[in-house]
Write a protein that holds these residues in place. Structure first.
Motif, short mmCIF file in Angstrom:
data_model
loop_
_atom_site.label_atom_id
_atom_site.label_comp_id
_atom_site.label_asym_id
_atom_site.label_seq_id
_atom_site.Cartn_x
_atom_site.Cartn_y
_atom_site.Cartn_z
N PHE A 820 17.31 -0.07 31.74
CA PHE A 820 18.70 -0.07 32.20
C PHE A 820 19.32 -1.44 31.89
CE2 PHE A 820 16.07 2.45 35.00
CZ PHE A 820 16.77 3.64 35.16
N ASP A 821 20.64 -1.43 31.60
CA ASP A 821 21.34 -2.72 31.55
C ASP A 821 21.84 -3.06 32.95
OD1 ASP A 821 23.67 -1.28 32.04
OD2 ASP A 821 24.48 -1.53 30.02
N LEU A 822 22.47 -4.21 33.11
CA LEU A 822 22.85 -4.65 34.45
C LEU A 822 24.04 -3.86 35.01
CD1 LEU A 822 22.37 -8.51 34.50
CD2 LEU A 822 20.91 -6.72 35.40
N ARG A 823 24.63 -3.01 34.22
CA ARG A 823 25.64 -2.11 34.75
C ARG A 823 25.03 -0.80 35.24
NH1 ARG A 823 30.87 -3.57 33.83
NH2 ARG A 823 31.24 -5.25 32.35
N GLY A 824 23.69 -0.69 35.15
CA GLY A 824 23.01 0.51 35.60
C GLY A 824 22.97 1.61 34.57
N ARG A 825 23.41 1.33 33.34
CA ARG A 825 23.42 2.36 32.30
C ARG A 825 22.07 2.43 31.61
NH1 ARG A 825 28.88 0.03 29.63
NH2 ARG A 825 27.47 -1.77 29.62
N THR A 826 21.59 3.64 31.32
CA THR A 826 20.32 3.82 30.63
C THR A 826 20.50 3.51 29.15
OG1 THR A 826 19.64 5.53 32.19
CG2 THR A 826 18.48 5.44 30.09
N VAL A 827 19.74 2.57 28.64
CA VAL A 827 19.82 2.23 27.22
C VAL A 827 18.57 2.67 26.46
CG1 VAL A 827 21.35 0.27 27.64
CG2 VAL A 827 18.89 -0.09 27.64
N TYR A 828 17.52 3.09 27.20
CA TYR A 828 16.31 3.59 26.55
C TYR A 828 15.60 4.50 27.54
CZ TYR A 828 11.69 3.68 24.30
OH TYR A 828 10.52 4.07 23.71
N SER A 829 15.14 5.64 27.08
CA SER A 829 14.38 6.56 27.93
C SER A 829 13.43 7.37 27.05
CB SER A 829 15.31 7.48 28.70
OG SER A 829 14.58 8.37 29.52
N ARG A 830 12.15 7.39 27.44
CA ARG A 830 11.18 8.15 26.64
C ARG A 830 9.99 8.51 27.51
NH1 ARG A 830 8.07 6.25 21.04
NH2 ARG A 830 6.72 8.11 20.88
N VAL A 831 9.43 9.69 27.28
CA VAL A 831 8.22 10.13 27.98
C VAL A 831 7.03 9.94 27.04
CG1 VAL A 831 7.01 12.09 29.00
CG2 VAL A 831 9.47 11.80 29.41
N PHE A 832 5.99 9.30 27.54
CA PHE A 832 4.77 9.05 26.76
C PHE A 832 3.64 9.88 27.35
CE2 PHE A 832 7.38 5.33 26.18
CZ PHE A 832 7.23 5.03 24.83
N ASP A 833 2.84 10.53 26.46
CA ASP A 833 1.69 11.31 26.94
C ASP A 833 0.38 10.72 26.46
OD1 ASP A 833 1.79 11.90 24.27
OD2 ASP A 833 2.23 14.03 24.53
N ARG A 834 0.43 9.53 25.92
CA ARG A 834 -0.80 8.82 25.52
C ARG A 834 -0.56 7.33 25.64
NH1 ARG A 834 -1.31 10.61 19.36
NH2 ARG A 834 -0.76 12.58 20.40
N SER A 835 -1.63 6.58 25.76
CA SER A 835 -1.54 5.13 25.89
C SER A 835 -0.88 4.54 24.65
CB SER A 835 -2.93 4.52 26.10
OG SER A 835 -3.51 5.00 27.30
N THR A 836 -0.11 3.49 24.89
CA THR A 836 0.61 2.89 23.77
C THR A 836 0.97 1.45 24.12
OG1 THR A 836 2.42 3.18 22.21
CG2 THR A 836 2.88 3.57 24.53
N ALA A 837 1.33 0.69 23.09
CA ALA A 837 1.85 -0.67 23.28
C ALA A 837 3.22 -0.74 22.63
CB ALA A 837 0.90 -1.70 22.67
N LEU A 838 4.17 -1.36 23.35
CA LEU A 838 5.55 -1.43 22.89
C LEU A 838 6.05 -2.86 22.90
CD1 LEU A 838 6.84 1.45 25.15
CD2 LEU A 838 6.71 1.60 22.67
N SER A 839 6.82 -3.20 21.88
CA SER A 839 7.52 -4.48 21.88
C SER A 839 8.81 -4.32 22.68
CB SER A 839 7.85 -4.92 20.45
OG SER A 839 8.75 -6.00 20.47
N LEU A 840 8.95 -5.11 23.75
CA LEU A 840 10.18 -5.05 24.56
C LEU A 840 11.41 -5.33 23.72
CD1 LEU A 840 8.89 -6.85 27.75
CD2 LEU A 840 9.48 -4.44 27.57
#
Length: 871
Positions: A820-840
């Motif tokens: 979320f950004d500081l206005r409360g808006r969703t800027v990223y959303s995803r469902v993961f079903d396996r372990s993973t590593a993500l770059s913020l």
């Protein structure tokens, strides 16, 4: 009607509070200027050491690097709010880091008066209470004169201050103690001694010997001491056709010539009952003891009548002379400004014209003068060419100021180290010429970045839309970005002082406002007071009629949640007016009579309104009739608010007679029928008692919370300030600090949360605009990498190392990652079903501060933390 009590358990309270606490800072909503700047003060011994003082908004230091004004008095609290009235400011010539201010306002804090002293350019201040010896009034007539406080240029320990009613005072220990100077008669006109001026050439024994003082009175008003203030001699003014008094003075570097700007009143406009309409610029030869009138124009004698030969116009309105400044490198180069004159001023690249003061410049010590705005009459404005060699006004990014003017120009100053740069004060802010040049075309830029001096009366934050303000004098604005000047102008049609504002909670494009003055329709100053907008305040339409003009104006206004019904409680009237056809017809609500009824529309039910009249009143027929419904009588309150999105949730504040005892914050969840105080002794779910409350408001809920964030201005645990609760008043956190107190809530008396960004809160002030707590990133550059604000809290399933987030999923499990950004808006959303590593860094496409939140398939929170990204 039935209103069930709502209890909300928030599992992320500690995490959210900690995460956001360090990410906010205090500032002001950007409007730009808006009030009378009393004076500019420049340091003659250090470049860019330039200051501005105001009548109700404190003092500012010029920041050359960023070309903005830095407020230095926001630490002033409610118990000493009158110190925002700065009646004089002095810089120590030998130690330019040392700043002194003479501060106080006679109608605040029982006239509390202090000398404010800083040794670090205004970063911190000592306060020296002088109230028992003498008082001042920073918002009084003659406040633009000066300076009445001065430091001996040859001895940093010695200060003189001219008071309004108590004569002349001296300190020999840098302001710690004061003694009255004998031989100087005190005036009792509330104006007193407005000018104190040292001649630095007259040093003997480490003390400046020659001192001039000017009194704000006609008759004997100019005096000199040749022995450091021990004895005083009257300097008789020259014989003039009108009596005048000193406004400001400058002395040539060698000390021979004293130049005076004079007028027939204290000002800025109608000082002590006398309109400023006469004045002169005078030069005094301190060697030969002779005067010369070197006025650019004759503003003493009545001019010839244009229609009747041999007669004069006795009431010609010229104004007087207010500001005067001398180029330190050339004593023949002098600028003077008029005060309270109204002459054409053109705006660059625009057909707009303002009417304000004249500015004259001489290069030969007063033998010849040039009016930099040009010598043309009102009717000639349209024929002035775009290349005319005159000064013109520049908006400098502040669109609202176009069409206004430099007026009440009581102070004008050369930059001592750059004579092409000139600052001049006005009733709406400060203007600066970067290339001041007589007989050439040049610009006066509206130079008010950082300087906010409006008196806010109300504010709304539209869900999914802008912030809207209403203020005294200049209507108010629509703010799409509170950190930048508004893209449009002020609300139009203009009302001037606007006091009430509301929007329809279920139809937020519908906005209403009210203001005006107690004048009949036949009066020249009459303005229509009532307007509505159907496009979120972008454009306004007048209500069809104004009920009883001359009796009804100002006050507060409310619109039903569906935007169909409007209630208006005019200022000072014991009635509420109702219309459901935009003013085609009006009726008076039955069942309530109160001057401070504060009508409010239920945010959910369009048929319900609330009002206050000692008790809480409720209308269930859209404002036609009201009935008292509360189970208690509130003897006094100055704020009642309703929770957004919650039907029947009413909050009432209670004032404590001593700041602690007898006060309360009371809430109702059943439409005002029963109230309970936020007090553990009344309800054990509350952990802190609100001891005193002056205003309450609501903003966007914290992440994971169902109830809006609550903001309260009041006292908890003996500490007064702005408080935030994200758990429905169960616990509170103070969110302002000792350096950002902004005085009291004053006229507007509001505290409001932002509807779109959690943690953003607005509060009113007496003259510092709308103070706001905002995310630091909104106006600051951050670093160059991704970083969490604190050490991450996580289970073994969510781990953060550096810029990487590791999701370790158990078998047959799913995780949802949201950002979320500081206005409360969703800027990223995803469902993961396996372990993973993500770059913020890869989760968002913009620079800023964000919140990462991870839930499992049962929607249980596993992780929530804020991080920053700067690209």
């Amino acid at each position: 009607m039935s209103f069930p009590r709502v209890s909300v358990f928030i599992s992320l309270v500690g995490i959210i509070t900690a995460a956001f606490a360090d990410e906010f800072k205090w500032g002001t909503v950007t409007m730009g200027g808006g009030g009378f700047v009393s004076a500019i003060i420049t340091c003659k011994t250090e470049p860019n050491n330039i200051w501005a003082r105001t009548d109700v908004g404190g003092a500012y230091r010029w920041n050359e690097e960023n070309q903005l004004w830095v407020p230095v008095t926001d630490w002033i609290g409610p118990e000493n709010m009158g110190l925002f009235g700065i009646d004089a400011l002095a810089i120590d010539p030998q130690n330019p880091n040392r700043i002194y201010m003479f501060a106080g306002t006679d109608y605040w804090n029982e006239g509390l008066t202090m000398i404010l002293r800083s040794d670090d350019y205004g970063e911190t201040f000592d306060t020296i209470d002088v109230t028992s010896q003498f008082k001042t009034h920073g918002n009084g007539y003659g406040r633009q004169n000066g300076e009445r406080l001065a430091v001996d240029p040859n001895n940093s320990d010695i200060l003189f201050v001219g008071t309004r009613d108590d004569g002349l005072w001296r300190s020999i220990d840098r302001g710690n103690t004061w003694s009255q100077v004998p031989g100087v008669d005190a005036l009792s006109n509330g104006l007193g001694i407005g000018v104190v001026l040292f001649d630095p050439n007259s040093e003997s024994g480490g003390i400046t010997q020659r001192i001039f003082i000017g009194k704000s009175t006609t008759g004997e008003n100019l005096f000199v001491s040749e022995d450091g203030g021990e004895n005083w001699e009257h300097i008789a003014m020259p014989d003039l056709s009108r009596d005048v008094m000193p406004q400001r003075a400058v002395l040539t570097p060698g000390g021979r010539y004293l130049y005076l700007a004079t007028a027939n009143g204290a000002g800025p406009g109608f000082g002590t009952g006398a309109t400023i309409n006469r004045g002169a610029v005078l030069r005094y030869d301190t060697y030969d003891k002779e005067w010369e009138n070197i006025s650019p124009e004759n503003w003493l004698d009545d001019p010839p009548h244009p229609e009747y030969p041999g007669q004069t116009v006795w009431d010609a309105h010229f104004g007087g002379f207010g500001g005067i400044t001398m180029n330190p490198a050339d004593s023949n180069h002098i600028i003077v400004s008029s005060i309270n004159s109204w002459n054409p001023q053109l705006w660059d690249n625009s057909s707009s014209v303002g009417w304000g003061d004249k500015i004259f410049v001489t290069l030969d010590g007063g033998d010849n003068w040039t009016n930099v705005f040009g010598d043309f009459d009102d009717e000639e404005v349209g024929s002035v060419g775009d290349d005319e060699a005159i000064a013109v006004l520049q908006k400098n990014g502040y669109n609202w100021i176009e069409g206004e003017s430099i007026h009440w120009a009581g102070s004008i100053e050369f930059d001592p180290f750059n004579p092409e740069r000139v600052f001049v004060t006005s009733g709406n802010g400060i203007y600066m010429a970067r290339n001041f040049a007589p007989d050439e075309r040049f610009n006066f830029y509206f130079t008010v970045r950082g300087l906010e001096e409006t008196v806010p009366m109300d504010i709304v934050s539209i869900p999914g839309g802008p912030v809207i303000t209403v203020i005294l004098d200049y209507d108010g604005f629509v703010h799409d970005d509170i950190t930048e000047p508004v893209s449009e102008s002020r609300h139009y049609p203009q009302v001037g002082s606007t006091s009430g504002l509301d929007f329809a909670k279920q139809s937020p494009n519908v906005v209403v406002r009210v203001g005006g003055y107690d004048t009949p329709e036949t009066d020249d100053n009459y303005v229509f007071p009532l307007y509505y907008s159907l496009d979120t305040a972008r454009t306004w339409e007048p209500f069809a009629t104004h009920p009883e003009p001359g009796q009804n104006y100002g006050g507060k206004i409310a619109v039903s949640s569906d935007g169909e019904v409007v209630l208006w409680a005019p200022s000072g009237r014991n009635r509420i007016y109702r219309t459901d056809d935009w003013g085609e017809t009006w009726s008076v609500a039955d069942g309530i009579s109160s001057q401070n009824s504060m009508p409010k529309a239920d945010p959910v039910n369009p048929g319900v309104f609330y009002a206050f009249g000692g008790e809480v009143y409720r209308s269930e027929d859209a404002g036609v009739t009201f009935n008292a419904v509360s189970d208690r009588n509130f003897s006094w309150t100055n704020d009642m608010q309703l929770t957004p999105g919650k039907e029947g949730h009413v909050w009432v504040v209670g004032y404590a007679w001593d700041g602690i005892n007898g006060g309360f914050l009371a809430r109702s969840t059943d439409g005002g029928e029963t109230f309970i105080n936020v007090d553990p002794q009344q309800d054990s779910s509350y952990t802190q008692r609100v001891q005193h409350a002056e205003a309450v408001g609501f903003g966007k809920a914290a992440l994971g919370a169902e109830y809006p964030a609550i903001y309260m201005y009041g006292t908890i645990d003996g500490v007064k300030g702005v408080w935030q609760s994200i758990d429905e008043a169960r616990s509170w956190e103070r969110i302002d600090d000792e350096m950002h107190q902004y005085g009291a809530l004053a006229n507007g008396n509001f505290v409001r949360g932002d509807a779109n960004t959690f943690g953003v809160v607005y509060r009113s002030t007496a003259g510092r605009g709308v103070a706001v707590r905002m995310p630091s990133e909104w106006s600051e550059q951050k670093g160059t990498s991704v970083a969490f604000t604190k050490r991450s809290s996580h289970s073994g399933n969510v781990v953060v190392r550096g810029n990487m987030m590791h999701l370790n999923l158990p078998s047959e499990e799913q995780f949802r990652l949201r950002v979320f950004d500081l206005r409360g808006r969703t800027v990223y959303s995803r469902v993961f079903d396996r372990s993973t590593a993500l770059s913020l860094n890869s989760l968002v496409n913009a620079r800023g501060t964000f919140v990462a939140s991870v839930h499992n398939s049962r929607n249980e929170p596993l992780f929530s933390r804020m991080f920053r990204v700067v690209r």
